[in-house]
Design an enzyme around this catalytic site. Structure first.
Site, mmCIF file in Angstrom:
data_model
loop_
_atom_site.group_PDB
_atom_site.id
_atom_site.type_symbol
_atom_site.label_atom_id
_atom_site.label_comp_id
_atom_site.label_asym_id
_atom_site.label_seq_id
_atom_site.Cartn_x
_atom_site.Cartn_y
_atom_site.Cartn_z
ATOM 1 N N ASP A 277 0.872 -1.165 0.000
ATOM 2 C CA ASP A 277 0.000 0.000 0.000
ATOM 3 C C ASP A 277 0.920 1.229 0.000
ATOM 4 O O ASP A 277 2.112 1.147 0.311
ATOM 5 C CB ASP A 277 -0.960 0.003 1.201
HETATM 6 C C1 BGC Z 1 -5.073 3.225 0.002
HETATM 7 C C2 BGC Z 1 -5.150 2.177 -1.106
HETATM 8 C C3 BGC Z 1 -4.968 2.843 -2.444
HETATM 9 C C4 BGC Z 1 -3.648 3.579 -2.444
HETATM 10 C C5 BGC Z 1 -3.339 4.265 -3.761
HETATM 11 C C6 BGC Z 1 -3.844 4.090 -0.112
HETATM 12 O O1 BGC Z 1 -3.908 5.171 0.751
HETATM 13 O O2 BGC Z 1 -5.088 2.591 1.261
HETATM 14 O O3 BGC Z 1 -6.385 1.502 -1.068
HETATM 15 O O4 BGC Z 1 -5.020 1.887 -3.470
HETATM 16 O O5 BGC Z 1 -3.676 4.573 -1.431
HETATM 17 O O6 BGC Z 1 -4.200 5.314 -3.987
#
Ligand code: BGC
Length: 714
Positions: A277
């Protein structure tokens, strides 16, 4: 080439791709095929990867495992861009890898994409074939926007009802979540687009989300939190897994060897790659050794630091080879090398939201809408010429980009709703000569007066769900309870429409004859709700999550459970496997509305249960009949009550089927149970085990409306 678009748009797109392919095979690619023999499509993904790896330097492999700033890489100052970017290598014919959200449509400020209903609404359809079609449409829109890796679906189990990302997941049941996710992934990957199941693992709250440790026992992990990931891997062959923010049992998810290697690769057999993530990587050597393949958004731990670790021998060359191999094999397998998407620069302003996709968004919204209460036949609305509907509440109104059609955060897709609820209701009312008046609800006294003057009132209410923040409690915000009460008092024919991303409390429930849960239902929300209110669509959605009666009557009511001890450093999963309805059933707590619940404008009767053994499987069949006066769909649910030798809850969902029936018609439903449906996770032995004893087979219309019971001895 894209395999999903139908109709005229598809023909045009197909043609463009064919022309491009022809141009490729005529010119540059001939050179590429000589220079890059792994570009031959006749070879297997494994063979192609082996050939390519053999031609790569360590530096080239290291460039694959880390994201870079897409703005800098693409020389773009701002505007819609990918949220993650791994540059390609032209000499090696490796295409760039572009990453974007998300679960309710192509997000991250992309323009001209369809805002689909939120995943909680998708789950409420219990319609895997529709979910697959949604996935296919989502994947194609992503491809058309230049995206290789789509950051969806999110299968985190709804453990904490206040979770700010509740709307983004598929609810509280591992089986329903897994089946919904697998269908979506299969659809996405019909295109040359890699789906990413997230967030592995647990990730149950937004409070202190980067640092909270989910302290959870092994059995609960396997029975509740991991099965949707397992389904994504085993059933749908998902290309990528995103490891989560936060820790599981005091170990960061993105460097947890048991999670990333023992379970994911060992037990589930996952051959794809793991991407962190955004900002969830915390180490170099430990992460690489544990099985994290790509650091996003990049650079802190897998840039120079990883190169140094390889040079010093702290990370071995075979480890880097394995990481690069998992990424490349997935890219070959899913078609990223052979059918790379168009460059974003050429499509950033393109509208890829086709009429077919918008129709699909409407269908999901209609099927996912849950009729929670309908006393005195308040619904469908039976309006006559000259009558008036008072439409009340902010979500019904206008606005360029409507709030309440989607949740906020990385999953947010700007929904320019073509027909907001107020307008859709007005158009439908006009057909019978009725009219509509509107108040935004900011002044409850004025709203009540308006309701009083009308024949029927429809009041819309919302909650605020967003990534990065949990809701403080389950109460409707902004004094909306007072608004609903005031309106209901002024007009006994008041229908409440909830535009919420999860459960809310309803202290006014006894005052109103009808309640509809419409969720955050995307850009066609207005048409969907008008169709349900007027009976053009017979509601058929069922709750994928329990709605509690009070803030305290929830499985995670103690502060140690949520938001966790020591200022949310440690969330204690002391409820164990008793998540969602498993807890309400075990503790004999009455919910406001139970899991699997949802009414219809018709009635369904269940009969003729038959349970038959078929080698190691069990076939459960029964008859569902439409005994009412309208065509409608029923979601028949099968729960298993284990012998409870190991503390199992009274029932667990093991199968379901959605059937459409005309009045007085019936159909036979057959659901197959596998040994796994009857198993619990034996932690000491680290395997699934079928307990000996008597199993009860429970078939019904919701988890608390069981119509047929049978037995099975094991
Ligand atoms: C979120 C993810 C997301 C990623 C990219 C993160 O803050 O938890 O679900 O895919 O950002 O935007």
């Amino acid at each position: 080439m894209p395999r999903t678009r139908r109709g005229a748009a598809g023909a045009v797109l197909g043609l463009v791709v064919l022309v491009a392919a022809a141009a490729l095979s005529a010119g540059a690619p001939a050179r590429a095929a000589v220079a890059c023999p792994w570009m031959s499509r006749t070879l297997s993904p494994g063979k192609r990867t082996a050939m390519l790896l053999a031609a790569m330097t360590t530096a080239q492999k290291l460039a694959l495992v880390v994201g870079v700033d897409p703005h800098a890489a693409l020389g773009v100052a701002d505007g819609p861009l990918y949220v993650g970017y791994v540059p390609g290598n032209a000499d090696l014919c490796i295409p760039a890898l572009t990453f974007n959200d998300g679960p309710a449509g192509v997000a991250d400020l992309q323009v001209g994409t369809t805002a689909f209903p939120a995943p909680i609404a998708q789950a409420a359809t219990w319609d895997t074939s529709l979910q697959r079609r949604f996935g296919a449409a989502l994947g194609l829109e992503a491809w058309e926007k230049g995206i290789d890796v789509l950051l969806a679906p999110d299968v985190n189990i709804a453990r904490v009802p206040e979770n700010g990302r509740n709307f983004e997941g598929f609810g509280e049941d591992p089986f329903l979540s897994g089946q919904t996710a697998a269908a979506e992934i299969a659809g996405i990957q019909q295109n040359p687009v890699i789906a990413t199941v997230k967030h592995y693992a647990v990730n149950s709250q937004e409070t202190n989300r980067y640092y909270v440790s989910s302290n959870v026992d092994d059995r609960t992990l396997h029975e509740i939190y991991l099965p949707p990931f397992e389904a994504a891997v085993k059933q749908a062959h998902v290309g990528a897994v995103m490891c989560a923010y936060g820790l599981v049992n005091a170990s960061f998810s993105c460097q947890d060897q048991p999670l990333l290697t023992t379970v994911l690769r060992g037990q589930f057999g996952f051959p794809g790659f793991v991407v962190s993530d955004w900002g969830a990587t915390w180490s170099t050597v430990a992460s690489a050794d544990a099985g994290l393949d790509i650091e996003m958004p990049g650079g802190l731990f897998y840039g120079g630091a990883l190169a140094d670790a390889v040079a010093s021998g702290a990370v071995s060359s075979p480890t880097i080879d394995a990481m690069a191999s998992r990424i490349l094999t997935t890219m070959f397998r899913i078609g990223v090398f052979d059918e790379p998407p168009p460059a974003l620069a050429s499509v950033s302003a393109t509208d890829v939201s086709s009429p077919a996709d918008q129709a699909l968004a409407l269908r999901v919204a209609e099927e996912g809408t849950v009729l929670l209460k309908d006393d005195r036949r308040a619904l469908p609305l039976d309006l006559h010429a000259g009558e008036t509907v008072a439409v009340i509440g902010a979500p019904a109104g206008f606005g360029d980009i409507r709030a309440y059609a989607g949740g906020r955060g990385s999953a947010f897709v700007a929904a320019a709703t073509p027909v907001p609820p107020l307008q859709a209701i007005a158009a439908r009312a006009a057909k019978v000569g009725a009219s509509v008046v509107f108040a935004d609800g900011s002044d409850p006294v004025a709203a009540a007066a308006l309701a009083h003057s009308a024949d029927v009132a429809v009041v819309f209410a919302y909650d605020h769900e967003q990534e990065g923040r949990d809701r403080p409690d389950l109460q409707l915000p902004d004094a909306q309870d007072e608004l609903v009460s005031a309106v209901a008092e002024a007009n006994p024919s008041t229908v409440v429409v909830l535009d919420t991303g999860g459960p809310v409390l309803m202290p006014w429930l006894g005052q109103v004859p009808a309640v509809v849960e419409a969720w955050y239902s995307g850009q066609r929300d207005g048409d969907a709700i008008a169709a349900v209110l007027f009976g053009d669509v017979n509601p058929s959605g069922k709750l994928p999550q329990t709605f509690p009666a009070t803030n305290d009557a929830v499985p995670t009511s103690s502060p140690a459970q949520w938001p966790g001890d020591r200022q949310a450093q440690d969330a204690e999963f002391t409820e164990g496997i008793h998540v969602g309805y498993r807890w309400y059933d075990t503790e004999k707590v009455a919910p406001l509305f139970p899991f699997g619940y949802g009414l219809s404008y018709t009635r369904f009767a269940y009969s003729h249960l038959r349970i038959a053994r078929m080698r190691s499987n069990v076939s459960v069949s029964f008859t569902v009949a439409n005994s009412g006066a309208r065509p409608g769909s029923e979601i028949a649910q099968l729960y298993v009550d284990d012998p409870r030798v190991a503390g199992e809850p009274p029932k667990q969902l093991a199968g379901y089927d959605r059937v459409f029936l005309r009045p007085h018609r019936s159909t036979r439903v057959t659901i197959t149970l596998t040994p796994r449906s009857l198993s619990y996770w034996d932690s000491p032995k680290a395997r699934w085990r079928v307990a000996h004893g008597l199993y009860r087979i429970l078939v019904g219309s919701s988890s608390r409306d069981i119509r047929l019971r049978g037995f099975l001895r094991r």
